[in-house]
Design a protein around this motif. Structure first.
Motif, PDB file in Angstrom:
ATOM      1  N   LEU A   8      62.793  28.725  49.159  1.00 44.79           N
ATOM      2  CA  LEU A   8      62.607  28.334  47.762  1.00 44.79           C
ATOM      3  C   LEU A   8      62.922  26.841  47.636  1.00 44.79           C
ATOM      4  N   LYS A   9      62.063  26.158  46.946  1.00 39.81           N
ATOM      5  CA  LYS A   9      62.174  24.693  46.959  1.00 39.81           C
ATOM      6  C   LYS A   9      62.140  24.116  45.548  1.00 39.81           C
ATOM      7  N   GLY A  10      63.097  24.522  44.739  1.00 39.77           N
ATOM      8  CA  GLY A  10      63.162  23.969  43.385  1.00 39.77           C
ATOM      9  C   GLY A  10      62.510  24.892  42.372  1.00 39.77           C
ATOM     10  N   LEU A  11      63.018  26.093  42.296  1.00 39.96           N
ATOM     11  CA  LEU A  11      62.415  27.083  41.413  1.00 39.96           C
ATOM     12  C   LEU A  11      63.130  27.133  40.060  1.00 39.96           C
ATOM     13  N   ASN A  12      62.355  27.191  38.991  1.00 35.49           N
ATOM     14  CA  ASN A  12      62.914  27.319  37.649  1.00 35.49           C
ATOM     15  C   ASN A  12      62.347  28.557  36.969  1.00 35.49           C
ATOM     16  N   LEU A  13      63.210  29.280  36.284  1.00 34.45           N
ATOM     17  CA  LEU A  13      62.750  30.476  35.583  1.00 34.45           C
ATOM     18  C   LEU A  13      63.761  30.845  34.498  1.00 34.45           C
ATOM     19  N   THR A  14      63.263  31.127  33.315  1.00 34.67           N
ATOM     20  CA  THR A  14      64.147  31.545  32.233  1.00 34.67           C
ATOM     21  C   THR A  14      63.660  32.879  31.680  1.00 34.67           C
ATOM     22  N   VAL A  15      64.572  33.832  31.593  1.00 36.38           N
ATOM     23  CA  VAL A  15      64.211  35.161  31.107  1.00 36.38           C
ATOM     24  C   VAL A  15      65.129  35.531  29.941  1.00 36.38           C
ATOM     25  N   ASN A  16      64.528  35.872  28.817  1.00 38.78           N
ATOM     26  CA  ASN A  16      65.327  36.270  27.653  1.00 38.78           C
ATOM     27  C   ASN A  16      65.385  37.788  27.532  1.00 38.78           C
ATOM     28  N   PRO A  17      66.392  38.282  26.829  1.00 39.40           N
ATOM     29  CA  PRO A  17      66.467  39.731  26.621  1.00 39.40           C
ATOM     30  C   PRO A  17      65.190  40.226  25.946  1.00 39.40           C
ATOM     31  N   GLY A  18      64.752  41.413  26.346  1.00 39.22           N
ATOM     32  CA  GLY A  18      63.562  42.007  25.745  1.00 39.22           C
ATOM     33  C   GLY A  18      62.260  41.610  26.426  1.00 39.22           C
ATOM     34  N   GLU A  19      62.324  40.631  27.337  1.00 38.87           N
ATOM     35  CA  GLU A  19      61.086  40.140  27.946  1.00 38.87           C
ATOM     36  C   GLU A  19      60.721  40.837  29.250  1.00 38.87           C
ATOM     37  N   ALA A  58      65.793  43.128  30.271  1.00 35.69           N
ATOM     38  CA  ALA A  58      64.652  42.345  30.726  1.00 35.69           C
ATOM     39  C   ALA A  58      64.185  42.825  32.092  1.00 35.69           C
ATOM     40  N   ILE A  59      62.904  42.586  32.358  1.00 40.87           N
ATOM     41  CA  ILE A  59      62.314  43.024  33.623  1.00 40.87           C
ATOM     42  C   ILE A  59      61.591  41.854  34.267  1.00 40.87           C
ATOM     43  N   ALA A 107      66.279  44.134  35.424  1.00 39.36           N
ATOM     44  CA  ALA A 107      65.699  44.844  36.569  1.00 39.36           C
ATOM     45  C   ALA A 107      64.669  43.945  37.240  1.00 39.36           C
ATOM     46  N   VAL A 108      64.877  43.717  38.531  1.00 41.48           N
ATOM     47  CA  VAL A 108      63.919  42.932  39.303  1.00 41.48           C
ATOM     48  C   VAL A 108      63.170  43.918  40.194  1.00 41.48           C
TER      49      VAL A 108
END
Ligand SMILES: Nc1ncnc2c1ncn2[C@@H]1O[C@H](COP(=O)(O)OP(=O)(O)OP(=O)(O)O)[C@@H](O)[C@H]1O
Ligand SMILES: [Mg+2]
Lengths: 250, 486
Positions: free
Chosen positions: A18-29, A198-199, A168-169
């Motif tokens: 992984l080379k600079g990963l960004n991710l934002t997950v909110n509840p319900g999404e 969130a999933i 859950a992933v």
């Protein structure tokens, strides 16, 4: 924010994955992550779950506002992080029933809930396994041993339902399923959806996204998320493959 | 239900892994050090034995003198030579030197000691569903459930009592399965055996409860040489269990027991062992040398003998519970888990000797090696010319924990009948990172995850144990591996 990943760099041995990963997950999404083989999708899932082989070289992962990387894998699980494995391990001689009981006990204990009696546990298990169409005999067998590919995937969904996580992933939980099983898994995932949970779904196929409609679709390429969009992105990928994304990202 | 209390972990010793390591503070009547004819005579006299018994002992002793004083050398174990003249061959609690008494007469200190071990003997507290013969050093101190057994016609008592009260049975069967000349340690045992259990189940009787002998070595520098004899008469059934512990001592202790089983027509004997002798410390100081000869004769037509063992203790284990399948259609089984940790060494397995027609044997041996332990499975399957249609299935699985331990499988196969069939499977595995991570991802600690995998590995064996002891066995594995996994 439930999960926030910033500038994540991960390597295994000498190899950067992984080379600079960004991710934002909110509840319900519900987020879908797509990408070619070897791009780092399972690595991302494993890093969230805490697999020790992977070294976080740089970046931050916070979960419910806490530094997730500071927790042991089992602590993350108890805090509500669940990962459905792309290749679930087989545990010879360990009955699925017994395994589920031990995990549910561990997780409930951590959450300050009382241990389920055998009867309460059986009731819960019956309800959940019906949902994913796993019959009673199967939970008496050794975990994943001799399970078919599709059965293993349904068993992962069963575990998710039993442990009631917050995040859950799901790593390719829709791969290798027949048409009916795909529906069953999708129904399982949908019934899990709630405003507080969130999933993150890793998938190669837009098909499952027809059942479980995602809020966001991301393309993971060479260790980075290079494009994000709605459900239509998945359809576009299905039609055109990854080359155009690759070309645009370059 | 007897839940995890057979060999209790609660012994009050906090700072050590071996929780059975306390010493009983009782006065003992011990013989002088060393071995000679006088000692043999003294033991026999202490037990007020008839002349024939003494003669048998002396025959064995004289035979032993002719053997190589180092004992058999073929096993894959290493230890310093044993000085047989520096050992004590007879020790009995003074209060008990006249043999077992009624429970009210047993020294309270002894009762308390067995309580601490999780083997209560008193009437009100005794284990449910299990009759216990408690053996301390060289003597049996008490046997519970006498009344119930008497009603069923089952004889279950100490060997010393049997020699007194049932001399015909003893004389007929002792040495009939393991002759005094069988091997170095069996010969030594025949000369100096002290106590042990005796059981006779009459024709057609299904023994109403589990029988158990609990062996405890207490006295310093004492060898334990118990001898057990179980006879299941035609069409009878008995399930028998033995458990054992010893205090922690810096010096090694020798345990050279002999167990003989005889099953007549249609009879079945199920013999289970939880062996938990003191294993020695991390560097291999102290610990019991467990050199044991166990053999059953499935003598009658359609008889069955089944050995199940969970071996977690002892510095060295050398034992091969065997079955001679003499009767046509007889069945022999061997289910084993042997665990070695730290410097423990185990060379264990079985022998199945097929003589009768259509005899069947099953061997399932699981070896777990951790620390710097060394585990050898040694098994022999012999199909004699008379064993038409005989079958054997053998499966040996090894599980390695860490990379300083060893596992070896040494099968010997001898087939002298063309219609006999054998199958052999062997596997070696490690607890994989994938398995551990899978379990951790479900909320279990690394240690818990390891135990779960190890327990799964043993499941096929644990399910052969009487229900009450299966939980105890898995508890024992856990204690034996404490600090090694996780
Ligand atoms: N333990 C490891 N040792 C060496 N390389 C590894 C290891 N784990 C993953 N990799 C490499 O990292 C890259 C990303 O692997 P990852 O499993 O994350 O891909 P993926 O996106 O899930 O692929 P797929 O779609 O095939 O499941 C691959 O090139 C893989 O070979
Ligand atoms: Mg993958």
């Amino acid at each position: 924010m439930l999960l926030e990943i910033r500038d994540l760099h991960v390597s295994v041995g000498e190899t950067d994955i992984l080379k600079g990963l960004n991710l934002t997950v909110n509840p319900g999404e519900v987020h879908a992550i797509m990408g070619p083989n070897g791009s780092g999708k399972s690595t991302l899932a494993n890093v969230i779950a805490g697999r020790p082989e992977f070294t976080v070289v740089r970046g931050e992962v916070s979960y419910q506002g806490r530094d997730l990387m500071a927790l042991l894998p089992e602590e993350r699980a108890r805090e509500g992080v669940f990962m459905a494995f792309q290749y679930p391990a087989e545990l010879a001689g360990v009955r699925t029933w017994q395994f589920l009981k031990a995990s549910v006990d561990a997780v409930r204990k951590h959450r300050g809930m009382k241990e389920l009696s055998i009867r309460e546990f059986d009731r819960l298990l019956d309800e959940k396994r019906r949902m994913v169409r796993i019959d009673a005999d199967m939970v008496k067998r050794s975990v994943n041993e001799g399970y078919s590919g599709g059965e293993k995937k349904r068993n992962e969904v069963l575990q998710m339902a039993m442990l009631d996580p917050t995040l859950a992933v799901l790593d390719e939980t829709d791969s290798g399923l027949d048409i009916d099983a795909l529906r069953i898994v999708a129904d399982g995932v949908n019934s899990f959806r709630s405003p507080s949970k969130a999933i993150v779904m890793v998938t190669h196929y837009q098909r499952i996204l027809g059942y479980v409609s995602p809020d966001r679709v991301h393309v993971l390429l060479d260790g980075r998320i290079v494009r994000s969009g709605g459900r239509e992105l998945a359809l576009e990928l299905e039609e055109k493959g990854y080359d155009w994304v690759r070309a645009e990202a370059a | 239900m007897v839940e995890q209390q057979v060999i209790s972990r609660e012994t009050g010793i906090e700072d050590t892994q071996y929780r059975w390591g306390f010493e009983l503070d009782i006065k003992s009547d011990v013989s002088p050090r060393g071995l000679n004819e006088d000692i043999v005579r003294l033991i026999s006299a202490k037990k007020r034995e008839p002349e024939w018994m003494l003669e048998w002992r002396l025959k064995a002793y004289r035979h032993w003198l002719k053997l190589d004083s180092q004992g058999p050398q073929w096993a894959n174990v290493e230890f310093q030579p044993i000085d047989y003249q520096d050992m004590i061959y007879y020790a009995a609690p003074s209060s008990q030197s006249d043999g077992p008494k009624s429970l009210d007469e047993v020294d309270p200190e002894i009762l308390e000691g067995f309580n601490k071990l999780g083997i209560p003997l008193e009437e009100q507290k005794k284990l449910t569903g299990v009759a216990v013969d408690a053996v301390l050093d060289s003597v049996s101190v008490a046997t519970t459930y006498q009344e119930m057994l008497k009603k069923a016609g089952v004889i279950f008592c100490s060997m010393s009592e049997a020699v007194q009260n049932h001399p015909d049975l003893v004389r007929k069967y002792i040495g009939s399965v393991v002759p005094y000349s069988d091997n170095f340690y069996a010969t030594l045992n025949s000369a100096v055996f002290s106590d042990g259990s005796f059981c006779y189940v009459p024709p057609g009787v299904r023994c109403p409860i589990e029988l158990m002998t609990y062996f405890r070595i207490n006295e310093l520098d004492t060898g334990q040489f118990e001898r057990t004899l179980i006879i299941a008469d035609e069409g009878s059934y008995v399930s028998y269990l033995e458990g054992c512990t010893a205090p922690m001592r810096k010096s090694h202790q020798l345990h050279a027991a002999v167990v003989e089983l005889v099953a007549l027509d249609g009879a079945e004997i199920k013999y289970s062992t939880l062996q938990n002798w003191y294993p020695g410390d991390k560097d291999g100081r102290g610990g019991v040398y467990n050199f044991v000869t166990k053999r059953g004769k499935a003598q009658g037509r359609g008889s069955k003998i089944s050995w199940t063992q969970v071996e977690t203790g002892s510095a060295i284990t050398w034992k091969y519970p065997s079955v001679i399948l003499q009767g046509d259609d007889s069945v022999g089984e061997f289910y084993s888990v042997a665990l070695v940790n730290n410097r423990q060494q185990a060379d264990t397995g079985t022998k199945m000797v097929h003589i009768g027609k259509n005899t069947r044997s099953t061997i399932i041996a699981k070896g777990i090696s951790a620390g710097r332990g060394n585990n050898t499975y040694r098994g022999q399957v012999k199909m004699m010319p008379t064993a038409g249609g005989a079958r054997n299935f053998t499966q040996c699985d090894s599980l390695l924990i860490g990379d300083e331990c060893g596992a070896h499988t040494i099968p010997y196969i001898e087939v002298r009948n063309p219609t006999a069939q054998l199958e052999h499977e062997a596997t070696t595995s490690k607890v994989s990172d994938d398995q551990l991570f899978y379990l951790q991802q479900r909320g279990l600690s690394l240690e818990e995850s390891n135990y779960m995998i190890i327990n799964g590995f043993c499941r096929g064996i644990f399910k052969e144990l009487p229900f009450e002891f299966a939980a105890e066995a898995s508890q024992l594995m856990r204690v034996s591996l404490e600090g090694t996994v996780g």
